[in-house]
Design an enzyme around this catalytic site. Sequence first.
Site, short mmCIF file in Angstrom:
data_model
loop_
_atom_site.label_atom_id
_atom_site.label_comp_id
_atom_site.label_asym_id
_atom_site.label_seq_id
_atom_site.Cartn_x
_atom_site.Cartn_y
_atom_site.Cartn_z
N ILE A 1 34.90 35.04 44.71
CA ILE A 1 36.28 34.59 44.89
C ILE A 1 36.71 33.97 43.57
O ILE A 1 35.88 33.50 42.79
CB ILE A 1 36.45 33.60 46.07
CG1 ILE A 1 35.51 32.40 45.95
CG2 ILE A 1 36.24 34.30 47.39
CD1 ILE A 1 35.67 31.40 47.09
N ASP A 2 38.00 33.98 43.30
CA ASP A 2 38.51 33.54 42.00
C ASP A 2 38.20 32.06 41.75
O ASP A 2 38.03 31.27 42.68
CB ASP A 2 40.02 33.75 41.92
CG ASP A 2 40.41 35.21 42.03
OD1 ASP A 2 39.58 36.07 41.67
OD2 ASP A 2 41.54 35.49 42.50
N LYS A 3 38.20 31.70 40.48
CA LYS A 3 37.92 30.33 40.04
C LYS A 3 38.75 29.31 40.80
O LYS A 3 38.24 28.31 41.30
CB LYS A 3 38.17 30.22 38.54
CG LYS A 3 38.18 28.81 37.97
CD LYS A 3 38.41 28.84 36.47
CE LYS A 3 38.65 27.45 35.89
NZ LYS A 3 40.01 26.95 36.13
N ARG B 1 46.36 38.00 46.04
CA ARG B 1 47.37 37.50 45.10
C ARG B 1 48.31 38.63 44.66
O ARG B 1 49.53 38.45 44.59
CB ARG B 1 46.66 36.88 43.89
CG ARG B 1 45.79 35.69 44.25
CD ARG B 1 44.82 35.32 43.13
NE ARG B 1 45.52 34.81 41.96
CZ ARG B 1 44.90 34.55 40.81
NH1 ARG B 1 43.60 34.76 40.68
NH2 ARG B 1 45.61 34.08 39.78
#
Length: 301
Positions: free
Chosen positions: A135-137, A235
């Site tokens: 999962i993204d930062k 996103r």
Amino acid sequence: MESLFYTIKDEAGRIDKVLTQVFDAYSRSQIQSWLKESLVSVNQEPVKANYKVKEHDDITIQIPEVKELELIAEDIPLDIIYEDDDVIVINKPQGMVVHPSAGHPNGTLVNALLYHCKDLSAINDVIRPGIVHRIDKDTSGLLMVAKNDQAHLFLSDQLKERKALRKYVALVHGEIPHDKGTIEAPIGRSKENRQKQAVVADGKPALTHFEVLERFNDFTLIECQLETGRTHQIRVHLNYIGYPIAGDPMYGPRKTLKGNGQFLHAKTIGFEHPTTHELLTFSSDIPEVFAVELKKLREMN
């Protein structure tokens, strides 16, 4: 030496801050280091970190050859939701990178995992031991980590076959009029900005379901369920239909709610256990910064 190129559009402020938002694979300290080494040019002239960008500035970053990363175990606290001999389920905080890269050589989830347990699967390359999915930062929430190769292959197959359950909570700009929806649009690298993903005709198939949980003035709280797992999928998809995630520095408006990045939380994860074959489901609460903004929106409604 690799080079990155970008032309300033509506961004404003110091160049080190702007480039950290544009190229989010690299940390601000890494960008500042390149600026000190005169590796960042604006209109073919090197600039310092305090340079204020202007519309139509042409920026070039010369990235030096990447040194081989050395994995170091680091005593970083982990929010462990579940653990056995095969699997660990981690509630990743917002701001933590999943595995080391040129821009983030340490302080990652992998560094913390190496300190916590000595055995992780080796299916991926050496800098991603145990990592089945990412999962993204600046996305918080749950992800599963494999402790051995057999577990890794079993869990990966569930993701590929769309059998694993992954639900996210997102706060988006705008008021979505319909209660449920499905976004089916292929995702690939953006033709305009190579650091971004976009809906493109030759992209990989991507499918996201969503359901409205709550509506506010100019915002909507939704639950998203992934069937595929493309980079930045939720996103990109929400921005594509005109409801970008609040706080998203890459796909959303620049000025938005106070937070530490996109208001996106991987709330629920479910999978078949690789050894017992029991169906396991785990959930986690949204982070405090997310909860605080929701409370404010409810009070304003």
